[in-house]
Scaffold this motif. Sequence first.
Motif, PDB file in Angstrom:
ATOM      1  N   ASN A   3       0.830  -1.215   0.000  1.00 26.98           N
ATOM      2  CA  ASN A   3       0.000   0.000   0.000  1.00 26.98           C
ATOM      3  C   ASN A   3       0.863   1.263   0.000  1.00 26.98           C
ATOM      4  N   ARG A   4       1.944   1.227   0.747  1.00 23.58           N
ATOM      5  CA  ARG A   4       2.844   2.384   0.799  1.00 23.58           C
ATOM      6  C   ARG A   4       3.509   2.621  -0.555  1.00 23.58           C
ATOM      7  N   ILE A   5       3.914   1.563  -1.215  1.00 25.31           N
ATOM      8  CA  ILE A   5       4.551   1.691  -2.526  1.00 25.31           C
ATOM      9  C   ILE A   5       3.555   2.258  -3.543  1.00 25.31           C
ATOM     10  N   ILE A   6       2.325   1.768  -3.514  1.00 26.01           N
ATOM     11  CA  ILE A   6       1.279   2.272  -4.426  1.00 26.01           C
ATOM     12  C   ILE A   6       0.996   3.745  -4.137  1.00 26.01           C
ATOM     13  N   PHE A   7       0.926   4.106  -2.856  1.00 22.64           N
ATOM     14  CA  PHE A   7       0.653   5.491  -2.472  1.00 22.64           C
ATOM     15  C   PHE A   7       1.783   6.417  -2.940  1.00 22.64           C
ATOM     16  N   CYS A   8       3.033   6.032  -2.714  1.00 26.47           N
ATOM     17  CA  CYS A   8       4.186   6.853  -3.136  1.00 26.47           C
ATOM     18  C   CYS A   8       4.254   6.967  -4.652  1.00 26.47           C
ATOM     19  N   ALA A   9       3.944   5.883  -5.364  1.00 29.99           N
ATOM     20  CA  ALA A   9       3.947   5.926  -6.824  1.00 29.99           C
ATOM     21  C   ALA A   9       2.857   6.866  -7.338  1.00 29.99           C
ATOM     22  N   ALA A  10       1.684   6.849  -6.724  1.00 28.85           N
ATOM     23  CA  ALA A  10       0.577   7.728  -7.135  1.00 28.85           C
ATOM     24  C   ALA A  10       0.944   9.201  -6.904  1.00 28.85           C
ATOM     25  N   ILE A  11       1.566   9.482  -5.781  1.00 28.36           N
ATOM     26  CA  ILE A  11       1.987  10.853  -5.483  1.00 28.36           C
ATOM     27  C   ILE A  11       3.038  11.310  -6.485  1.00 28.36           C
ATOM     28  N   CYS A  12       4.011  10.462  -6.789  1.00 27.38           N
ATOM     29  CA  CYS A  12       5.066  10.806  -7.754  1.00 27.38           C
ATOM     30  C   CYS A  12       4.489  11.031  -9.139  1.00 27.38           C
ATOM     31  N   LEU A  13       3.557  10.193  -9.570  1.00 26.17           N
ATOM     32  CA  LEU A  13       2.921  10.358 -10.878  1.00 26.17           C
ATOM     33  C   LEU A  13       2.092  11.655 -10.926  1.00 26.17           C
ATOM     34  N   ALA A  14       1.403  11.984  -9.854  1.00 29.88           N
ATOM     35  CA  ALA A  14       0.608  13.216  -9.803  1.00 29.88           C
ATOM     36  C   ALA A  14       1.512  14.443  -9.887  1.00 29.88           C
ATOM     37  N   LEU A  15       2.630  14.429  -9.150  1.00 26.83           N
ATOM     38  CA  LEU A  15       3.583  15.535  -9.203  1.00 26.83           C
ATOM     39  C   LEU A  15       4.201  15.658 -10.592  1.00 26.83           C
ATOM     40  N   LEU A  16       4.544  14.534 -11.191  1.00 27.05           N
ATOM     41  CA  LEU A  16       5.109  14.532 -12.536  1.00 27.05           C
ATOM     42  C   LEU A  16       4.105  15.089 -13.552  1.00 27.05           C
ATOM     43  N   ALA A  17       2.831  14.724 -13.412  1.00 29.92           N
ATOM     44  CA  ALA A  17       1.788  15.223 -14.319  1.00 29.92           C
ATOM     45  C   ALA A  17       1.631  16.740 -14.184  1.00 29.92           C
ATOM     46  N   VAL A  18       1.639  17.256 -12.958  1.00 30.95           N
ATOM     47  CA  VAL A  18       1.512  18.703 -12.727  1.00 30.95           C
ATOM     48  C   VAL A  18       2.709  19.450 -13.312  1.00 30.95           C
ATOM     49  N   ILE A  19       3.892  18.940 -13.103  1.00 29.92           N
ATOM     50  CA  ILE A  19       5.105  19.581 -13.625  1.00 29.92           C
ATOM     51  C   ILE A  19       5.110  19.557 -15.152  1.00 29.92           C
ATOM     52  N   LEU A  20       4.749  18.432 -15.765  1.00 36.69           N
ATOM     53  CA  LEU A  20       4.701  18.341 -17.228  1.00 36.69           C
ATOM     54  C   LEU A  20       3.650  19.278 -17.814  1.00 36.69           C
ATOM     55  N   LEU A  21       2.493  19.373 -17.189  1.00 35.64           N
ATOM     56  CA  LEU A  21       1.451  20.283 -17.661  1.00 35.64           C
ATOM     57  C   LEU A  21       1.915  21.742 -17.576  1.00 35.64           C
ATOM     58  N   ALA A  22       2.588  22.093 -16.516  1.00 36.04           N
ATOM     59  CA  ALA A  22       3.066  23.475 -16.354  1.00 36.04           C
ATOM     60  C   ALA A  22       4.151  23.809 -17.363  1.00 36.04           C
ATOM     61  N   VAL A  23       5.037  22.876 -17.639  1.00 34.97           N
ATOM     62  CA  VAL A  23       6.150  23.127 -18.556  1.00 34.97           C
ATOM     63  C   VAL A  23       5.699  23.085 -20.008  1.00 34.97           C
ATOM     64  N   LEU A  24       4.857  22.149 -20.366  1.00 34.82           N
ATOM     65  CA  LEU A  24       4.473  21.945 -21.756  1.00 34.82           C
ATOM     66  C   LEU A  24       3.208  22.693 -22.177  1.00 34.82           C
ATOM     67  N   SER A  25       2.550  23.348 -21.274  1.00 41.13           N
ATOM     68  CA  SER A  25       1.309  24.062 -21.596  1.00 41.13           C
ATOM     69  C   SER A  25       1.585  25.256 -22.503  1.00 41.13           C
ATOM     70  N   PRO A  26       0.844  25.392 -23.614  1.00 41.90           N
ATOM     71  CA  PRO A  26       1.066  26.529 -24.523  1.00 41.90           C
ATOM     72  C   PRO A  26       0.631  27.853 -23.904  1.00 41.90           C
ATOM     73  N   VAL A  27      -0.265  27.836 -22.937  1.00 45.37           N
ATOM     74  CA  VAL A  27      -0.747  29.074 -22.322  1.00 45.37           C
ATOM     75  C   VAL A  27       0.343  29.745 -21.499  1.00 45.37           C
ATOM     76  N   SER A  28       1.154  28.969 -20.808  1.00 46.83           N
ATOM     77  CA  SER A  28       2.178  29.561 -19.951  1.00 46.83           C
ATOM     78  C   SER A  28       3.286  30.235 -20.747  1.00 46.83           C
ATOM     79  N   HIS A  29       3.511  29.800 -21.988  1.00 50.24           N
ATOM     80  CA  HIS A  29       4.586  30.370 -22.791  1.00 50.24           C
ATOM     81  C   HIS A  29       4.101  31.400 -23.800  1.00 50.24           C
ATOM     82  N   LYS A  30       2.810  31.579 -23.893  1.00 53.15           N
ATOM     83  CA  LYS A  30       2.259  32.522 -24.855  1.00 53.15           C
ATOM     84  C   LYS A  30       2.566  33.939 -24.400  1.00 53.15           C
TER      85      LYS A  30
END
Length: 181
Positions: A3-30
């Motif tokens: 359960n701990r491994i699944i929880f840590c993996a979910a948190i890491c994936l969520a953080l990675l998704a937020v960072i990728l959206l912020a970096v790759l979003s066309p709105v932030s660089h417009k």
Amino acid sequence: MKNRIIFCAAICLALLAVILLAVLSPVSHKKQAKHDRKPPWTDLSLYIQRPHSKANARPNNMQPVTIPDSGVFVFRRMLTKGPENTSQIVGNAQGFIIPSEQFARSSFNIIYLSFNTPEYSGSLGVHAKHIGHENREEMTVVGGTGSFAFAQGVAIFLQTERQTFNSDTSYHLKLQLQFPK
């Protein structure tokens, strides 16, 4: 432990998704265009004059009042769309001005422009800081009401023609107004 491994993996994936959206979003660089960042401007061209036609005649309260030996000038005039005496009246211009040196920056030197048309309804306050006896005066618009709420800008008064002693001088008024978004 699983359960701990699944929880840590979910948190890491969520953080990675937020960072990728912020970096790759066309709105932030417009980049915004320069004109998109400034509030909109409105330019108006009007005339301040005393109407002479019978249809537009007003009682004698239209005469300027000058208090003898004081240099105080109190006035009420009509705002018209054009320079002709028969032009459509769009409002009033009235004020209290003390053009002497000691009152040059006085808060009393205000001209109120009130509008009553289908297009514009409200008023503007114009602060007359630098009153001189010139053919061109540039003054500051310090606020407004109605259609002109929170307006700021410049009011340029241009003397159109010098009249005889008994009649009044008319002015071409150019307003350059800026409104907040």
